[in-house]
Enzyme design. Structure first.
Site, PDB file in Angstrom:
ATOM      1  N   TYR A  39       0.822  -1.223   0.000  1.00 25.55           N
ATOM      2  CA  TYR A  39       0.000   0.000   0.000  1.00 25.55           C
ATOM      3  C   TYR A  39       0.856   1.273   0.000  1.00 25.55           C
ATOM      4  CZ  TYR A  39      -3.160  -3.728   1.093  1.00 25.55           C
ATOM      5  OH  TYR A  39      -3.816  -4.928   1.060  1.00 25.55           O
ATOM      6  N   ASN A  41       1.464   2.951  -2.585  1.00 28.52           N
ATOM      7  CA  ASN A  41       0.812   3.905  -3.492  1.00 28.52           C
ATOM      8  C   ASN A  41      -0.644   3.489  -3.755  1.00 28.52           C
ATOM      9  OD1 ASN A  41       0.914   6.243  -5.124  1.00 28.52           O
ATOM     10  ND2 ASN A  41       1.177   4.998  -6.974  1.00 28.52           N
ATOM     11  N   SER A 148       6.675  -2.014 -19.774  1.00 33.06           N
ATOM     12  CA  SER A 148       6.226  -0.686 -20.201  1.00 33.06           C
ATOM     13  C   SER A 148       6.822  -0.326 -21.555  1.00 33.06           C
ATOM     14  CB  SER A 148       6.693   0.343 -19.167  1.00 33.06           C
ATOM     15  OG  SER A 148       6.538   1.654 -19.656  1.00 33.06           O
ATOM     16  N   TYR A 172      13.835   4.504 -14.099  1.00 32.23           N
ATOM     17  CA  TYR A 172      12.625   3.661 -14.060  1.00 32.23           C
ATOM     18  C   TYR A 172      12.579   2.732 -15.272  1.00 32.23           C
ATOM     19  CZ  TYR A 172       7.820   2.398 -15.131  1.00 32.23           C
ATOM     20  OH  TYR A 172       6.695   1.689 -15.493  1.00 32.23           O
ATOM     21  N   LYS A 176      12.635  -1.612 -15.740  1.00 28.13           N
ATOM     22  CA  LYS A 176      11.709  -2.461 -16.508  1.00 28.13           C
ATOM     23  C   LYS A 176      12.492  -3.297 -17.531  1.00 28.13           C
ATOM     24  CE  LYS A 176       8.315  -1.761 -14.410  1.00 28.13           C
ATOM     25  NZ  LYS A 176       7.220  -2.588 -13.946  1.00 28.13           N
ATOM     26  N   PHE A 201       1.350   0.691 -23.063  1.00 25.31           N
ATOM     27  CA  PHE A 201       1.525   2.053 -23.569  1.00 25.31           C
ATOM     28  C   PHE A 201       0.931   3.004 -22.518  1.00 25.31           C
ATOM     29  CE2 PHE A 201       3.909   2.054 -27.553  1.00 25.31           C
ATOM     30  CZ  PHE A 201       4.264   0.716 -27.513  1.00 25.31           C
ATOM     31  N   ARG A 332       9.065  19.025 -21.826  1.00 23.13           N
ATOM     32  CA  ARG A 332       9.484  18.306 -20.626  1.00 23.13           C
ATOM     33  C   ARG A 332      10.638  17.376 -21.014  1.00 23.13           C
ATOM     34  NH1 ARG A 332       5.073  14.498 -17.560  1.00 23.13           N
ATOM     35  NH2 ARG A 332       5.300  13.271 -19.462  1.00 23.13           N
ATOM     36  N   GLY A 334      12.898  14.441 -21.646  1.00 23.43           N
ATOM     37  CA  GLY A 334      12.618  13.003 -21.786  1.00 23.43           C
ATOM     38  C   GLY A 334      11.405  12.683 -22.647  1.00 23.43           C
ATOM     39  N   ASP A 335      10.549  13.690 -22.921  1.00 20.62           N
ATOM     40  CA  ASP A 335       9.379  13.412 -23.759  1.00 20.62           C
ATOM     41  C   ASP A 335       9.811  13.189 -25.210  1.00 20.62           C
ATOM     42  OD1 ASP A 335       7.373  13.449 -21.878  1.00 20.62           O
ATOM     43  OD2 ASP A 335       6.826  15.546 -22.196  1.00 20.62           O
TER      44      ASP A 335
HETATM   45  P1  NAD Z   1       0.440   1.849  -8.873  1.00 19.10           P
HETATM   46  O1  NAD Z   1       1.456   2.582  -8.094  1.00 19.10           O
HETATM   47  O2  NAD Z   1      -0.959   2.322  -8.828  1.00 19.10           O
HETATM   48  O3  NAD Z   1       0.443   0.303  -8.455  1.00 19.10           O
HETATM   49  C1  NAD Z   1       1.596  -0.362  -8.019  1.00 19.10           C
HETATM   50  C2  NAD Z   1       1.225  -1.120  -6.762  1.00 19.10           C
HETATM   51  O4  NAD Z   1       2.378  -1.842  -6.298  1.00 19.10           O
HETATM   52  C3  NAD Z   1       0.796  -0.200  -5.621  1.00 19.10           C
HETATM   53  O5  NAD Z   1      -0.382  -0.709  -5.051  1.00 19.10           O
HETATM   54  C4  NAD Z   1       1.959  -0.248  -4.648  1.00 19.10           C
HETATM   55  O6  NAD Z   1       1.542  -0.036  -3.333  1.00 19.10           O
HETATM   56  C5  NAD Z   1       2.478  -1.663  -4.903  1.00 19.10           C
HETATM   57  N1  NAD Z   1       3.880  -1.848  -4.550  1.00 19.10           N
HETATM   58  C6  NAD Z   1       4.944  -1.117  -4.950  1.00 19.10           C
HETATM   59  N2  NAD Z   1       6.070  -1.622  -4.414  1.00 19.10           N
HETATM   60  C7  NAD Z   1       5.713  -2.710  -3.680  1.00 19.10           C
HETATM   61  C8  NAD Z   1       6.423  -3.635  -2.898  1.00 19.10           C
HETATM   62  N3  NAD Z   1       7.738  -3.559  -2.740  1.00 19.10           N
HETATM   63  N4  NAD Z   1       5.744  -4.622  -2.288  1.00 19.10           N
HETATM   64  C9  NAD Z   1       4.399  -4.714  -2.411  1.00 19.10           C
HETATM   65  N5  NAD Z   1       3.676  -3.851  -3.147  1.00 19.10           N
HETATM   66  C10 NAD Z   1       4.326  -2.850  -3.761  1.00 19.10           C
HETATM   67  O7  NAD Z   1       0.962   1.779 -10.379  1.00 19.10           O
HETATM   68  P2  NAD Z   1       0.215   1.291 -11.679  1.00 19.10           P
HETATM   69  O8  NAD Z   1       0.001   2.453 -12.550  1.00 19.10           O
HETATM   70  O9  NAD Z   1      -0.923   0.433 -11.329  1.00 19.10           O
HETATM   71  O10 NAD Z   1       1.362   0.432 -12.354  1.00 19.10           O
HETATM   72  C11 NAD Z   1       1.399  -0.971 -12.207  1.00 19.10           C
HETATM   73  C12 NAD Z   1       2.539  -1.555 -13.011  1.00 19.10           C
HETATM   74  O11 NAD Z   1       2.397  -1.211 -14.376  1.00 19.10           O
HETATM   75  C13 NAD Z   1       3.917  -1.101 -12.593  1.00 19.10           C
HETATM   76  O12 NAD Z   1       4.782  -2.219 -12.689  1.00 19.10           O
HETATM   77  C14 NAD Z   1       4.281  -0.059 -13.610  1.00 19.10           C
HETATM   78  O13 NAD Z   1       5.676   0.014 -13.794  1.00 19.10           O
HETATM   79  C15 NAD Z   1       3.604  -0.634 -14.852  1.00 19.10           C
HETATM   80  N6  NAD Z   1       3.253   0.382 -15.857  1.00 19.10           N
HETATM   81  C16 NAD Z   1       2.417   1.415 -15.511  1.00 19.10           C
HETATM   82  C17 NAD Z   1       2.075   2.368 -16.472  1.00 19.10           C
HETATM   83  C18 NAD Z   1       1.177   3.530 -16.133  1.00 19.10           C
HETATM   84  O14 NAD Z   1       1.149   4.496 -16.889  1.00 19.10           O
HETATM   85  N7  NAD Z   1       0.430   3.499 -15.043  1.00 19.10           N
HETATM   86  C19 NAD Z   1       2.568   2.240 -17.773  1.00 19.10           C
HETATM   87  C20 NAD Z   1       3.402   1.183 -18.082  1.00 19.10           C
HETATM   88  C21 NAD Z   1       3.732   0.243 -17.105  1.00 19.10           C
HETATM   89  C1  WQD Z   2       1.453  12.266 -21.767  1.00 13.99           C
HETATM   90  C2  WQD Z   2       1.639  13.525 -22.596  1.00 13.99           C
HETATM   91  C3  WQD Z   2       3.351  15.020 -21.821  1.00 13.99           C
HETATM   92  C4  WQD Z   2       1.409  16.257 -18.130  1.00 13.99           C
HETATM   93  C5  WQD Z   2       4.472   8.037 -18.754  1.00 13.99           C
HETATM   94  C6  WQD Z   2       5.761   7.320 -18.478  1.00 13.99           C
HETATM   95  C7  WQD Z   2       5.770   5.977 -19.148  1.00 13.99           C
HETATM   96  C8  WQD Z   2       4.534   5.165 -18.762  1.00 13.99           C
HETATM   97  C9  WQD Z   2       3.281   5.939 -18.987  1.00 13.99           C
HETATM   98  C10 WQD Z   2       5.045   3.757 -16.881  1.00 13.99           C
HETATM   99  C11 WQD Z   2       3.116  13.877 -22.785  1.00 13.99           C
HETATM  100  C12 WQD Z   2       1.981  15.674 -21.755  1.00 13.99           C
HETATM  101  C13 WQD Z   2       1.648  15.634 -19.342  1.00 13.99           C
HETATM  102  C14 WQD Z   2       1.243  17.674 -18.101  1.00 13.99           C
HETATM  103  C15 WQD Z   2       1.534  17.729 -20.480  1.00 13.99           C
HETATM  104  N1  WQD Z   2       4.535   4.816 -17.384  1.00 13.99           N
HETATM  105  N2  WQD Z   2       1.715  16.352 -20.492  1.00 13.99           N
HETATM  106  N3  WQD Z   2       1.319  18.340 -19.282  1.00 13.99           N
HETATM  107  O1  WQD Z   2       5.068  10.628 -20.432  1.00 13.99           O
HETATM  108  O2  WQD Z   2       3.726   9.422 -22.207  1.00 13.99           O
HETATM  109  O3  WQD Z   2       4.338   8.240 -20.151  1.00 13.99           O
HETATM  110  O4  WQD Z   2       3.376   7.215 -18.309  1.00 13.99           O
HETATM  111  O5  WQD Z   2       5.647   2.885 -17.422  1.00 13.99           O
HETATM  112  O6  WQD Z   2       6.929   5.333 -18.763  1.00 13.99           O
HETATM  113  O7  WQD Z   2       6.830   8.108 -18.961  1.00 13.99           O
HETATM  114  O8  WQD Z   2       2.644   9.993 -20.031  1.00 13.99           O
HETATM  115  O9  WQD Z   2       0.708  11.099 -19.020  1.00 13.99           O
HETATM  116  O10 WQD Z   2       3.022  11.818 -18.303  1.00 13.99           O
HETATM  117  O11 WQD Z   2       2.220  12.397 -20.568  1.00 13.99           O
HETATM  118  O12 WQD Z   2       1.608  18.391 -21.519  1.00 13.99           O
HETATM  119  O13 WQD Z   2       1.075  18.292 -17.041  1.00 13.99           O
HETATM  120  O14 WQD Z   2       1.055  14.625 -21.904  1.00 13.99           O
HETATM  121  O15 WQD Z   2       4.314  15.918 -22.254  1.00 13.99           O
HETATM  122  O16 WQD Z   2       3.261  14.329 -24.083  1.00 13.99           O
HETATM  123  P1  WQD Z   2       4.032   9.664 -20.784  1.00 13.99           P
HETATM  124  P2  WQD Z   2       2.120  11.340 -19.382  1.00 13.99           P
END
Ligand code: NAD
Ligand code: WQD
Length: 380
Positions: A39, A41, A148, A172, A176, A201, A332, A334-335
């Site tokens: 928990y 996050n 991711s 990060y 992955k 995505f 930003r 890294g974008d």
């Molecule tokens: P999130 O933070 O909502 O969920 C992650 C969960 O893992 C949380 O409930 C957190 O409490 C739990 N957690 C973290 N470290 C832990 C630990 N050491 N032990 C037990 N629980 C732990 O994030 P999310 O958006 O649901 O992302 C889930 C997965 O998907 C992640 O692996 C993330 O890298 C991947 N991912 C997310 C996105 C996105 O945009 N949300 C995109 C691509 C990949």
């Molecule tokens: C989307 C677009 C921003 C906020 C991220 C991680 C990626 C994956 C998914 C985990 C971009 C623009 C955003 C703002 C803006 N996560 N933006 N103003 O960057 O594509 O991906 O989440 O694996 O690894 O990098 O998603 O939602 O942050 O941004 O203009 O205040 O919105 O520049 O073009 P991103 P995002």
């Protein structure tokens, strides 16, 4: 086994994506769900709501046993502590065992990962190794991993296929990428291992009930949850669009937003595909890692359609009725201009289908946010 359901352990199940995956698994009728989350996050309330949603979907004639099979076995624990994982595997050994794991838990903030890299490597890599070690010892070798699109970094071409070069640009992203490499090596070491990495995505939206959704702590860094929270009155300073001078149709960055329930259903598809030997053949061309003999495979989960920042703002305005205050600022770090998946491999081999459209995604995001303006904490 619970009835004829296979038991799946989901790490990080209380989080945004994990809670939707847990629901998809239960609704599929094929799996019962055990969870571990610290928990960090998230809130346990999400898991209570998942059970209720799954039970509410049962027909009126459902038995108490049917209802019981949908109760999530919730464990508070930290996967960077090996004994926390081990306790669960030990407990389920006498209950028919765990069939497979969906490994979702991770830290995921790109910016933060550069500030506290050791924490990220510990939580995302050491913890993954802990999990693999315990799984191996208990001979549970079916795994679906939350990867991711960030593993691709800045792609040479869009749409991006799985064989594109892997060159993550953040700490990060490297956690992955390294986790994927570890998983591939583990699969190469023993043919009993079957691992599918799903490269997400941009997940957005929520379950259509509005009972579960994304509840990030603090100011959301991601675009869609930020827009949703602005529409309930938070962050009145408005949206800063990071650059409108990109080589895209309207100058703002293009991303592949995928409805979180389509993404979640993709995990049920992947679990169903794990036992199929043929998907692991011709693997080299599809992972970006080159040739290897183990049963490891990576798939893109995206819609395959690009949306610009301005298009997302317009779509969220339509869904919420809120008029956003918008200011264009500098890019930003890294974008990249455009990230769009080629999801054909997952469609062909996993039977994956991202069927929900942008309108449904924004409607569901808004439904969740307007029903839970303060997230889970406000209603728990
Ligand atoms: P999130 O933070 O909502 O969920 C992650 C969960 O893992 C949380 O409930 C957190 O409490 C739990 N957690 C973290 N470290 C832990 C630990 N050491 N032990 C037990 N629980 C732990 O994030 P999310 O958006 O649901 O992302 C889930 C997965 O998907 C992640 O692996 C993330 O890298 C991947 N991912 C997310 C996105 C996105 O945009 N949300 C995109 C691509 C990949
Ligand atoms: C989307 C677009 C921003 C906020 C991220 C991680 C990626 C994956 C998914 C985990 C971009 C623009 C955003 C703002 C803006 N996560 N933006 N103003 O960057 O594509 O991906 O989440 O694996 O690894 O990098 O998603 O939602 O942050 O941004 O203009 O205040 O919105 O520049 O073009 P991103 P995002």
């Amino acid at each position: 086994m619970a009835g004829n359901r296979k038991t799946i352990l989901i790490t990080g199940a209380a989080g945004y994506i994990g809670s939707h995956i847990a629901l998809s698994c239960l609704l599929s009728g094929q799996y019962s769900v055990v969870t571990i989350d610290n928990y960090h996050n998230s809130f346990p309330t999400a898991l209570k709501r998942v059970t209720k949603l799954a039970q509410d979907a049962l027909p009126a004639s459902a038995s108490d046993e049917d209802k019981k099979a949908l109760e999530i076995a919730v464990h508070k624990g930290d996967i960077s502590i090996k004994s926390d994982i081990e306790n669960i595997f030990k407990e389920y050994e006498s209950k028919g065992g765990i069939w497979g794991v969906i490994h979702v838990a991770a830290l995921k903030a790109v910016g933060e990962s550069g500030e506290i890299p050791i924490k990220y490597y510990e939580n995302n890599i050491t913890a993954t190794i802990n999990l693999l070690e315990v799984m191996d010892r208990y001979k549970v070798r079916n795994l679906v991993y939350s990867s991711s699109a960030t593993v691709y970094g800045a792609p040479d071409n869009v749409p991006i296929s799985e064989s594109s070069p892997l060159r993550p640009e953040s700490c990060y992203g490297r956690t992955k990428f390294m986790s994927e490499l570890i998983l591939k090596d583990v699969c190469d070491s023993n043919p009993e291992w079957r691992v599918i990495s799903l490269r997400y995505f941009n997940p957005a939206g929520a379950h259509e009930s509005g009972e579960i959704g994304e509840d990030p702590r603090g100011r959301p860094g991601n675009l869609v949850p930020l827009l949703a929270q602005m529409a309930v009155g938070k962050f009145p300073e408005g949206l800063k669009i990071f650059g409108d001078d990109y080589p895209t149709p309207d100058g703002t960055c293009v991303r592949d937003y995928i409805h979180v329930m389509d993404l979640a259903d993709g995990h049920v598809d992947a679990l169903g595909a794990l036992p199929k030997d043929d998907i692991f053949k011709a693997q080299a061309a599809s992972t970006g890692f080159g040739a290897s003999g183990g049963k490891y495979k990576a798939y893109n989960l995206g819609k395959g359609k690009g949306m610009s920042v301005k298009q997302m703002v317009a779509a969220m305005e339509k869904a919420s009725g809120f008029k956003y205050k918008v200011e264009v600022v500098g890019r930003r770090t890294g974008d990249v201009p455009e990230l769009v998946a080629n999801p054909e491999l997952a469609e062909k081999e996993l039977n994956f289908n991202a069927k929900r459209d942008l309108e449904e995604m924004c409607r569901d995001q808004w439904n969740w946010q307007s029903k839970n303006p303060q997230g889970y904490e406000g209603t728990a």
